[in-house]
Design a protein around this motif. Sequence first.
Motif, PDB file in Angstrom:
ATOM      1  N   GLY A 224       0.807  -1.217   0.000  1.00 37.50           N
ATOM      2  CA  GLY A 224       0.000   0.000   0.000  1.00 37.50           C
ATOM      3  C   GLY A 224       0.840   1.267   0.000  1.00 37.50           C
ATOM      4  N   PHE A 225       1.820   1.332   0.895  1.00 35.06           N
ATOM      5  CA  PHE A 225       2.627   2.545   1.043  1.00 35.06           C
ATOM      6  C   PHE A 225       3.422   2.829  -0.223  1.00 35.06           C
ATOM      7  CE2 PHE A 225       6.358   4.989   2.223  1.00 35.06           C
ATOM      8  CZ  PHE A 225       5.848   5.935   3.097  1.00 35.06           C
ATOM      9  N   PHE A 226       4.104   1.822  -0.760  1.00 36.73           N
ATOM     10  CA  PHE A 226       5.001   2.083  -1.890  1.00 36.73           C
ATOM     11  C   PHE A 226       4.252   2.157  -3.219  1.00 36.73           C
ATOM     12  CE2 PHE A 226       8.020   0.651   1.341  1.00 36.73           C
ATOM     13  CZ  PHE A 226       8.967   1.662   1.226  1.00 36.73           C
ATOM     14  N   ALA A 227       3.116   1.483  -3.342  1.00 40.43           N
ATOM     15  CA  ALA A 227       2.311   1.675  -4.555  1.00 40.43           C
ATOM     16  C   ALA A 227       1.790   3.102  -4.614  1.00 40.43           C
ATOM     17  CB  ALA A 227       1.155   0.679  -4.586  1.00 40.43           C
ATOM     18  N   ALA A 228       1.368   3.633  -3.468  1.00 36.53           N
ATOM     19  CA  ALA A 228       0.923   5.035  -3.427  1.00 36.53           C
ATOM     20  C   ALA A 228       2.089   5.981  -3.690  1.00 36.53           C
ATOM     21  CB  ALA A 228       0.286   5.333  -2.078  1.00 36.53           C
ATOM     22  N   SER A 229       3.274   5.648  -3.183  1.00 31.64           N
ATOM     23  CA  SER A 229       4.451   6.474  -3.435  1.00 31.64           C
ATOM     24  C   SER A 229       4.775   6.510  -4.920  1.00 31.64           C
ATOM     25  CB  SER A 229       5.656   5.924  -2.653  1.00 31.64           C
ATOM     26  OG  SER A 229       6.823   6.648  -2.934  1.00 31.64           O
ATOM     27  N   ALA A 230       4.645   5.380  -5.596  1.00 34.98           N
ATOM     28  CA  ALA A 230       4.856   5.359  -7.043  1.00 34.98           C
ATOM     29  C   ALA A 230       3.840   6.251  -7.747  1.00 34.98           C
ATOM     30  CB  ALA A 230       4.772   3.928  -7.565  1.00 34.98           C
ATOM     31  N   ALA A 231       2.598   6.186  -7.297  1.00 28.80           N
ATOM     32  CA  ALA A 231       1.520   6.944  -7.939  1.00 28.80           C
ATOM     33  C   ALA A 231       1.730   8.445  -7.828  1.00 28.80           C
ATOM     34  CB  ALA A 231       0.171   6.542  -7.338  1.00 28.80           C
ATOM     35  N   VAL A 232       2.119   8.927  -6.660  1.00 30.72           N
ATOM     36  CA  VAL A 232       2.269  10.376  -6.481  1.00 30.72           C
ATOM     37  C   VAL A 232       3.531  10.907  -7.144  1.00 30.72           C
ATOM     38  CG1 VAL A 232       0.956  10.309  -4.319  1.00 30.72           C
ATOM     39  CG2 VAL A 232       3.453  10.195  -4.244  1.00 30.72           C
ATOM     40  N   ALA A 242      -4.092   1.256  -8.319  1.00 33.69           N
ATOM     41  CA  ALA A 242      -5.470   0.754  -8.411  1.00 33.69           C
ATOM     42  C   ALA A 242      -5.499  -0.749  -8.656  1.00 33.69           C
ATOM     43  CB  ALA A 242      -6.210   1.494  -9.529  1.00 33.69           C
ATOM     44  N   PHE A 243      -4.704  -1.233  -9.616  1.00 36.27           N
ATOM     45  CA  PHE A 243      -4.722  -2.661  -9.949  1.00 36.27           C
ATOM     46  C   PHE A 243      -4.139  -3.512  -8.821  1.00 36.27           C
ATOM     47  CE2 PHE A 243      -4.693  -2.231 -14.889  1.00 36.27           C
ATOM     48  CZ  PHE A 243      -5.910  -1.574 -14.805  1.00 36.27           C
ATOM     49  N   LEU A 244      -3.041  -3.030  -8.226  1.00 37.45           N
ATOM     50  CA  LEU A 244      -2.457  -3.784  -7.120  1.00 37.45           C
ATOM     51  C   LEU A 244      -3.397  -3.785  -5.925  1.00 37.45           C
ATOM     52  CD1 LEU A 244       0.041  -5.361  -6.149  1.00 37.45           C
ATOM     53  CD2 LEU A 244       0.942  -3.207  -5.247  1.00 37.45           C
ATOM     54  N   GLY A 245      -4.023  -2.641  -5.648  1.00 37.90           N
ATOM     55  CA  GLY A 245      -4.979  -2.587  -4.551  1.00 37.90           C
ATOM     56  C   GLY A 245      -6.134  -3.549  -4.760  1.00 37.90           C
ATOM     57  N   LEU A 246      -6.638  -3.611  -6.004  1.00 36.86           N
ATOM     58  CA  LEU A 246      -7.727  -4.551  -6.304  1.00 36.86           C
ATOM     59  C   LEU A 246      -7.271  -5.994  -6.110  1.00 36.86           C
ATOM     60  CD1 LEU A 246     -10.582  -5.081  -7.386  1.00 36.86           C
ATOM     61  CD2 LEU A 246      -9.629  -4.980  -9.712  1.00 36.86           C
TER      62      LEU A 246
END
Length: 531
Positions: A224-232, A242-246
């Motif tokens: 969660g933390f690093f996928a969001a870091s990639a997104a921002v 979104a896909f990883l979260g799903l």
Amino acid sequence: MKPTRVSRKRDDQMTDADRLRWAVYWLLLAICLGGAIGRIYAVTANHNRHPFLSANDRSRWATVRSLVDHQTFAIDEVIQDRYWDSIDKVYHLGPDGRYHYYSSKPPLMACVLAGEYWLIKNTVGIEISEHPYYVGRIILIVTNGLLLLGLLWPTILIVERYARSDFARIGIVATVAFGTFLTTYAVTINNHLVAATSVAIALYCGLRVWCDGRSEARYLLGAGFFAASAAVNDLPAFSFLAFLGLAMLIRRPIPTLLCGLPAAVIVLVLSVGSNYIAHQSWRPPYAHRADGPVLGAVEEKMHGAFDKNEVPAEVNDILAEHDVQLSDQAEVITRETGSRWVLLDRGIDRRYALQRTEDAIELRDWDNWYDYDTSYWKPGVKQGVDKGEASIPLYAFHVLIGHHGVLSLTPVWLLSILGLGMWLGDKGAFRQVAIFIVLLTAVCLLFYIFRPLKDRNYGGMTSGFRWAFWLIPMWLTAMIPVLDRWKNFVWGQRIFALLLLLSAASASYSALNPWVHPWIYNYFAYLGWLE
């Protein structure tokens, strides 16, 4: 393909082959990090004033300096020194009610770097304005050194767990160490290395959950933390989040909601919050490229007065309805004769847009932060690739196999395509992983290929198609089945070595400054094939 189900062994359980493989990993890590540090020490800008190489990174450095030395996100004082100036800036009202220049880059990274600079300034006592090489290089080494380590280490963990041959394991680690543009960009502050490192860590955590069925909090928190870091840090990486979260919700719904979601929200709140503090807007700077709300309209015949730089009484009446009283310094500046004007009042530091429509001239609030007197981004000012490629098919060609081509510059990714095909023909978790990677790659490339003309510029002056760099950890993972299959074939090993050599040559071409055109682009220009 099934995972090997073997994590790193304790030293007393390792075979001689295991020890040799890990010795190679450490050697590759040392060469990669040592090479990056050496290049950081060697880098100097053309004017020899500081080690900041382009408008892109100077924009971020200006914010870092301004935050610590002047306690503001506005960079007006910093860019008075022309060697600190950048075209990557915007101009808008600040919290003091006056117009200021700001970096157009998302401010969260600058806040983190400013923390490093504040620590240096308040412990060692040196300022970046007086000693840019000392301070700049310390921050570059610490920041990008950690990012490279954060990129290589999860890559090692992925291949140790899911690759079945030493040839695949060492080959992929060698590729990330030498054959991609991520190490090229280690000599400059940039968002692409941050995004790719974040993807690598989140991907490892996600694979442990999806492929191995793990549900420990550390994997969900990391995903969660690093996928969001990639997104921002890279806008298209929101698709990765979104896909990883799903996927995490499908595999482990409760732990994802309890651990993964809060971790992602923390990063998103920090990003949006820092943007609001910096710009007093929930939208990032690049979303402020058009006029604001319509305040009123005057008759079309007023265009003659505007072309003469006059402010008709009707305009004053409209602004009076919005509690705005112009000063005697108000003037009209022509942007496009007979079509568009700027109403500028330096007395009260306000500006408005006057835009001609079919039957009137609208007076609009000002919200185009990129439209200022010295802006590089105004129509007719941009040069070279920044003008944009008019032909979408030609743009797609150069993005994929042309002068900025993902495959022409780094042909090692041909093995990723082959690996994805092998996984898609398989059954089980890795077929789903392949679908995940294919979808994300398609989303990213199509997003940029079909951008408006002004954005079809290959990322500007850059040594590769940098907007796709965040996908690299996934492309590395996709090489696993190919190299596992080729482990006993000399011809396969030679093909891999050749593709890696060609990719490393492209990456090293701009090793001292990634903000230059690729070698293929320069060669095409030499042949006269480019306008």
